[in-house]
Write a protein that holds these residues in place. Structure first.
Motif, PDB file in Angstrom:
ATOM      1  N   GLY A  28      -9.255   2.390  10.405  1.00 38.44           N
ATOM      2  CA  GLY A  28      -8.503   1.870  11.542  1.00 38.44           C
ATOM      3  C   GLY A  28      -8.750   0.394  11.812  1.00 38.44           C
ATOM      4  N   PHE A  36      -1.428 -10.844  -2.524  1.00 29.37           N
ATOM      5  CA  PHE A  36      -1.235 -10.539  -1.106  1.00 29.37           C
ATOM      6  C   PHE A  36      -1.797 -11.667  -0.243  1.00 29.37           C
ATOM      7  CE2 PHE A  36      -1.083  -6.136  -2.739  1.00 29.37           C
ATOM      8  CZ  PHE A  36      -0.015  -5.634  -2.023  1.00 29.37           C
ATOM      9  N   TYR A  38      -4.416  12.694  -0.158  1.00 24.87           N
ATOM     10  CA  TYR A  38      -5.302  11.539   0.009  1.00 24.87           C
ATOM     11  C   TYR A  38      -6.307  11.812   1.127  1.00 24.87           C
ATOM     12  CZ  TYR A  38      -6.959   6.821   0.946  1.00 24.87           C
ATOM     13  OH  TYR A  38      -7.763   5.728   1.142  1.00 24.87           O
ATOM     14  N   ILE A  78       1.147   1.077  -7.977  1.00 25.60           N
ATOM     15  CA  ILE A  78       0.266  -0.056  -7.654  1.00 25.60           C
ATOM     16  C   ILE A  78      -1.153   0.476  -7.671  1.00 25.60           C
ATOM     17  CG2 ILE A  78       0.673   0.191  -5.138  1.00 25.60           C
ATOM     18  CD1 ILE A  78       0.202  -2.975  -5.102  1.00 25.60           C
ATOM     19  N   LEU A  79      -1.997  -0.250  -8.395  1.00 25.83           N
ATOM     20  CA  LEU A  79      -3.382   0.174  -8.559  1.00 25.83           C
ATOM     21  C   LEU A  79      -4.014   0.479  -7.216  1.00 25.83           C
ATOM     22  CD1 LEU A  79      -5.752   0.360 -10.592  1.00 25.83           C
ATOM     23  CD2 LEU A  79      -6.358  -1.943  -9.842  1.00 25.83           C
ATOM     24  N   PHE A  80      -4.693   1.598  -7.094  1.00 25.90           N
ATOM     25  CA  PHE A  80      -5.400   1.895  -5.856  1.00 25.90           C
ATOM     26  C   PHE A  80      -6.700   1.105  -5.835  1.00 25.90           C
ATOM     27  CE2 PHE A  80      -8.165   3.930  -2.891  1.00 25.90           C
ATOM     28  CZ  PHE A  80      -7.330   4.017  -1.795  1.00 25.90           C
ATOM     29  N   SER A  81      -6.798   0.193  -4.882  1.00 23.34           N
ATOM     30  CA  SER A  81      -7.970  -0.666  -4.781  1.00 23.34           C
ATOM     31  C   SER A  81      -7.936  -1.329  -3.415  1.00 23.34           C
ATOM     32  CB  SER A  81      -7.930  -1.713  -5.903  1.00 23.34           C
ATOM     33  OG  SER A  81      -9.166  -2.363  -6.009  1.00 23.34           O
ATOM     34  N   ASP A  82      -8.687  -2.388  -3.225  1.00 26.25           N
ATOM     35  CA  ASP A  82      -8.576  -3.141  -1.978  1.00 26.25           C
ATOM     36  C   ASP A  82      -8.803  -4.607  -2.290  1.00 26.25           C
ATOM     37  OD1 ASP A  82      -8.316  -2.477   1.062  1.00 26.25           O
ATOM     38  OD2 ASP A  82      -9.739  -4.120   0.919  1.00 26.25           O
ATOM     39  N   PRO A 104     -11.550  -4.125   6.369  1.00 28.13           N
ATOM     40  CA  PRO A 104     -12.843  -4.643   5.908  1.00 28.13           C
ATOM     41  C   PRO A 104     -13.601  -5.340   7.034  1.00 28.13           C
ATOM     42  CG  PRO A 104     -11.018  -5.422   4.534  1.00 28.13           C
ATOM     43  CD  PRO A 104     -10.407  -4.771   5.726  1.00 28.13           C
ATOM     44  N   ARG A 151       0.866  -1.184   0.000  1.00 27.87           N
ATOM     45  CA  ARG A 151       0.000   0.000   0.000  1.00 27.87           C
ATOM     46  C   ARG A 151       0.894   1.221   0.000  1.00 27.87           C
ATOM     47  NH1 ARG A 151      -3.185  -0.731   5.182  1.00 27.87           N
ATOM     48  NH2 ARG A 151      -3.271  -2.981   5.208  1.00 27.87           N
ATOM     49  N   GLN A 152       0.979   1.915  -1.095  1.00 30.96           N
ATOM     50  CA  GLN A 152       1.858   3.091  -1.137  1.00 30.96           C
ATOM     51  C   GLN A 152       1.072   4.392  -1.261  1.00 30.96           C
ATOM     52  OE1 GLN A 152       4.737   2.452  -4.290  1.00 30.96           O
ATOM     53  NE2 GLN A 152       3.390   3.198  -5.888  1.00 30.96           N
ATOM     54  N   ALA A 153      -0.233   4.311  -1.545  1.00 30.99           N
ATOM     55  CA  ALA A 153      -1.080   5.502  -1.435  1.00 30.99           C
ATOM     56  C   ALA A 153      -1.830   5.370  -0.116  1.00 30.99           C
ATOM     57  CB  ALA A 153      -2.064   5.552  -2.591  1.00 30.99           C
ATOM     58  N   SER A 172      -1.503 -11.756   2.997  1.00 33.27           N
ATOM     59  CA  SER A 172      -1.016 -10.956   4.123  1.00 33.27           C
ATOM     60  C   SER A 172      -1.012 -11.698   5.455  1.00 33.27           C
ATOM     61  CB  SER A 172      -1.852  -9.691   4.244  1.00 33.27           C
ATOM     62  OG  SER A 172      -1.796  -8.970   3.034  1.00 33.27           O
ATOM     63  N   ARG A 204     -10.355  11.804   1.039  1.00 33.16           N
ATOM     64  CA  ARG A 204     -11.135  10.914   1.913  1.00 33.16           C
ATOM     65  C   ARG A 204     -12.156  11.663   2.762  1.00 33.16           C
ATOM     66  NH1 ARG A 204     -12.640   7.587   3.675  1.00 33.16           N
ATOM     67  NH2 ARG A 204     -11.532   6.082   4.951  1.00 33.16           N
ATOM     68  N   HIS A 244       5.750  -4.018   4.565  1.00 33.29           N
ATOM     69  CA  HIS A 244       4.288  -3.982   4.550  1.00 33.29           C
ATOM     70  C   HIS A 244       3.895  -2.556   4.198  1.00 33.29           C
ATOM     71  CE1 HIS A 244       0.622  -6.246   6.484  1.00 33.29           C
ATOM     72  NE2 HIS A 244       0.415  -5.916   5.223  1.00 33.29           N
ATOM     73  N   ARG A 252      -3.202   7.349   3.910  1.00 33.39           N
ATOM     74  CA  ARG A 252      -3.473   8.473   4.811  1.00 33.39           C
ATOM     75  C   ARG A 252      -2.253   9.311   5.170  1.00 33.39           C
ATOM     76  NH1 ARG A 252      -6.940   4.849   8.763  1.00 33.39           N
ATOM     77  NH2 ARG A 252      -5.238   3.558   8.044  1.00 33.39           N
TER      78      ARG A 252
HETATM   79  O1  CP3 Z   1      -0.806   1.700  -2.761  1.00 37.23           O
HETATM   80  C1  CP3 Z   1      -1.940   1.686  -3.225  1.00 37.23           C
HETATM   81  O2  CP3 Z   1      -2.423   2.653  -3.786  1.00 37.23           O
HETATM   82  C2  CP3 Z   1      -2.776   0.421  -3.120  1.00 37.23           C
HETATM   83  C3  CP3 Z   1      -3.626   0.459  -1.958  1.00 37.23           C
HETATM   84  C4  CP3 Z   1      -4.162  -0.772  -1.270  1.00 37.23           C
HETATM   85  C5  CP3 Z   1      -5.282  -0.668  -0.428  1.00 37.23           C
HETATM   86  N1  CP3 Z   1      -5.609  -1.917   0.037  1.00 37.23           N
HETATM   87  C6  CP3 Z   1      -6.059   0.567  -0.150  1.00 37.23           C
HETATM   88  C7  CP3 Z   1      -6.414   0.783   1.262  1.00 37.23           C
HETATM   89  C8  CP3 Z   1      -3.767  -2.107  -1.289  1.00 37.23           C
HETATM   90  C9  CP3 Z   1      -2.595  -2.758  -2.004  1.00 37.23           C
HETATM   91  C10 CP3 Z   1      -4.680  -2.811  -0.446  1.00 37.23           C
HETATM   92  C11 CP3 Z   1      -4.659  -4.267  -0.234  1.00 37.23           C
HETATM   93  C12 CP3 Z   1      -5.137  -4.773   1.054  1.00 37.23           C
HETATM   94  N2  CP3 Z   1      -6.281  -4.429   1.723  1.00 37.23           N
HETATM   95  C13 CP3 Z   1      -4.517  -5.803   1.772  1.00 37.23           C
HETATM   96  C14 CP3 Z   1      -3.266  -6.513   1.337  1.00 37.23           C
HETATM   97  C15 CP3 Z   1      -2.086  -5.680   1.568  1.00 37.23           C
HETATM   98  C16 CP3 Z   1      -1.637  -5.624   2.993  1.00 37.23           C
HETATM   99  O3  CP3 Z   1      -1.468  -4.520   3.467  1.00 37.23           O
HETATM  100  O4  CP3 Z   1      -1.416  -6.686   3.574  1.00 37.23           O
HETATM  101  C17 CP3 Z   1      -5.269  -6.029   2.928  1.00 37.23           C
HETATM  102  C18 CP3 Z   1      -4.960  -7.026   4.022  1.00 37.23           C
HETATM  103  C19 CP3 Z   1      -6.392  -5.168   2.875  1.00 37.23           C
HETATM  104  C20 CP3 Z   1      -7.500  -5.038   3.862  1.00 37.23           C
HETATM  105  C21 CP3 Z   1      -7.473  -3.679   4.453  1.00 37.23           C
HETATM  106  N3  CP3 Z   1      -8.042  -2.575   3.850  1.00 37.23           N
HETATM  107  C22 CP3 Z   1      -6.839  -3.242   5.645  1.00 37.23           C
HETATM  108  C23 CP3 Z   1      -6.096  -4.123   6.613  1.00 37.23           C
HETATM  109  C24 CP3 Z   1      -7.025  -1.853   5.744  1.00 37.23           C
HETATM  110  C25 CP3 Z   1      -6.448  -0.910   6.761  1.00 37.23           C
HETATM  111  C26 CP3 Z   1      -7.363  -0.393   7.771  1.00 37.23           C
HETATM  112  C27 CP3 Z   1      -6.855   0.932   8.304  1.00 37.23           C
HETATM  113  O5  CP3 Z   1      -7.657   1.857   8.360  1.00 37.23           O
HETATM  114  O6  CP3 Z   1      -5.666   1.062   8.641  1.00 37.23           O
HETATM  115  C28 CP3 Z   1      -7.780  -1.462   4.619  1.00 37.23           C
HETATM  116  C29 CP3 Z   1      -8.202  -0.100   4.306  1.00 37.23           C
HETATM  117  C30 CP3 Z   1      -7.356   0.492   3.250  1.00 37.23           C
HETATM  118  N4  CP3 Z   1      -7.206  -0.047   2.016  1.00 37.23           N
HETATM  119  C31 CP3 Z   1      -6.641   1.718   3.327  1.00 37.23           C
HETATM  120  C32 CP3 Z   1      -6.046   1.894   2.072  1.00 37.23           C
HETATM  121  C33 CP3 Z   1      -5.218   3.063   1.600  1.00 37.23           C
HETATM  122  C34 CP3 Z   1      -6.560   2.629   4.565  1.00 37.23           C
HETATM  123  C35 CP3 Z   1      -6.916   4.044   4.336  1.00 37.23           C
HETATM  124  C36 CP3 Z   1      -8.352   4.404   4.257  1.00 37.23           C
HETATM  125  O7  CP3 Z   1      -9.206   3.835   4.960  1.00 37.23           O
HETATM  126  O8  CP3 Z   1      -8.610   5.324   3.473  1.00 37.23           O
END
Ligand code: CP3
Length: 330
Positions: A68, A179, A11, A47-51, A71, A2-4, A181, A15, A294, A6
């Protein structure tokens, strides 16, 4: 990784107006967020912004992404009937906006685009636990007590992941990252019996796309030989293992990693020392992708990331200019 996220003021501003899923579902916004770190940090790939949860939209599993927490699934899967009720995922029907975002980014990006998906085990863990969990007790319980239900779930998620990544490649991604993870929670023998065959099928199926695949997990020091055998051109590792030690287990594959994201919260001198140690561990061998172990933490100073990218680029230039300098000496 995740490189994009908060840690970026731009960003956070977006949000305030849109939810995470809104950003993922609006191709123009998704492309804009995808390209933010490329422009801001000078990283070598987008890296595509998605989840990883997006395919669940099409599989008939309602969820929300809670700040925080991550999902949260409304009705977690617990029984064979729950698993049977999952709909097959069809990317063109269920997430056309992701594929549109990919095409948009490809038109604008000067660097390669990485697509991604959650690995079946990590997706299964969210579906069963209902949210992220440290111990994954319900997931392990299904895996041990109802192996047939588990296998059926993993089969469906493997099909979904394969379809998703194939569609992303067709739309234009140039690398895919899988991933897994939370797979580091498993004993090696359980990984081998309950996860390995599905990962093998996933990577075998991906080979025909012709794009390289990165196979990432955290806490995987004890699983690296099995993960490498399952597949992936590059294995991603976190900071809980020394890069050089990990590479011995990985052998022929490339390696991605593995700076502790928490190190970036310290003064930059600490970041630089930790980064140089990783580069020294890699020893200039081809096949190392420098990355964090990570995702970027929200408290990370943008300037530290920028300086880290510069440091890695400089070290590469120094390593590769030395022979030329040596030749030009009288
Ligand atoms: O860099 C990018 O632009 C890609 C962004 C990206 C997101 N999710 C956006 C996101 C990627 C690669 C993911 C994958 C993802 N999502 C994984 C695998 C990668 C990893 O970190 O292990 C997992 C386990 C998830 C599930 C998920 N979604 C988690 C654990 C969280 C964090 C919760 C938090 O608030 O800290 C999310 C939310 C999420 N997905 C954020 C981002 C940028 C947090 C910011 C927000 O809520 O706006």
């Amino acid at each position: 990784m995740r490189q994009a996220g908060r840690y970026q003021p731009e960003y956070r501003a977006l949000r305030e107006r849109y939810t995470l899923l809104d950003l993922c579902r609006t191709p123009e916004l998704c492309a804009q967020v995808t390209l933010l770190p490329v422009r801001q940090l000078g990283v070598d790939a987008a890296i595509l912004f998605s989840d990883i949860t997006l395919p669940l939209l099409g599989m008939g599993v309602p969820f929300e992404v809670v700040e925080g927490v991550g999902p949260v699934i409304e009705a977690p899967l617990r029984t064979a009937a729950d698993v049977d009720a999952l709909r097959p995922f069809e990317p063109e029907r269920d997430v056309p906006f992701v594929l549109d975002a990919i095409r948009l980014v490809r038109r604008e990006a000067a660097v390669p685009l990485i697509g991604f998906a959650g690995a079946p085990f990590t997706l299964a863990s969210y579906l069963i636990e209902g949210r992220g969990s440290r111990e994954l007790l319900l997931t392990k319980r299904m895996l041990h007590e109802a192996p047939d239900v588990w296998a059926s779930l993993m089969q469906r998620l493997t099909d979904a992941t394969l379809a998703y990544l194939r569609a992303q490649v067709t739309a234009g991604v140039q690398v895919v990252q899988i991933f897994d993870s939370w797979v580091g929670a498993l004993a090696p023998r359980d990984y081998e019996a309950a996860v390995f065959p599905h990962m093998r099928r996933l990577f075998d199926g991906l080979r025909a796309t012709g794009v390289p695949a990165i196979h990432f997990g955290t806490g995987t020091a004890g699983l690296l030989p099995l993960m490498t055998r399952a597949g992936g051109d590059v294995i991603g590792v976190d900071w809980r293992v020394r890069l050089g030690d990990a590479w011995e287990h990985i052998g022929h594959a490339g390696i991605q990693g593995n700076l502790d994201p928490a190190a970036l919260l310290a003064r930059f001198g600490v970041v630089a020392t930790a980064a140089r140690e990783i580069l020294a561990d890699a020893g200039g061998r081809p096949g190392h992708i420098f990355n964090l172990g990570h995702g970027v933490l929200p408290q990370t100073p943008v300037d530290h990331l920028r300086r880290l990218v510069d440091l890695v680029h400089d070290s590469f230039l120094v390593a590769h200019q030395q022979p030329a300098d040596a030749r030009s000496r009288p």
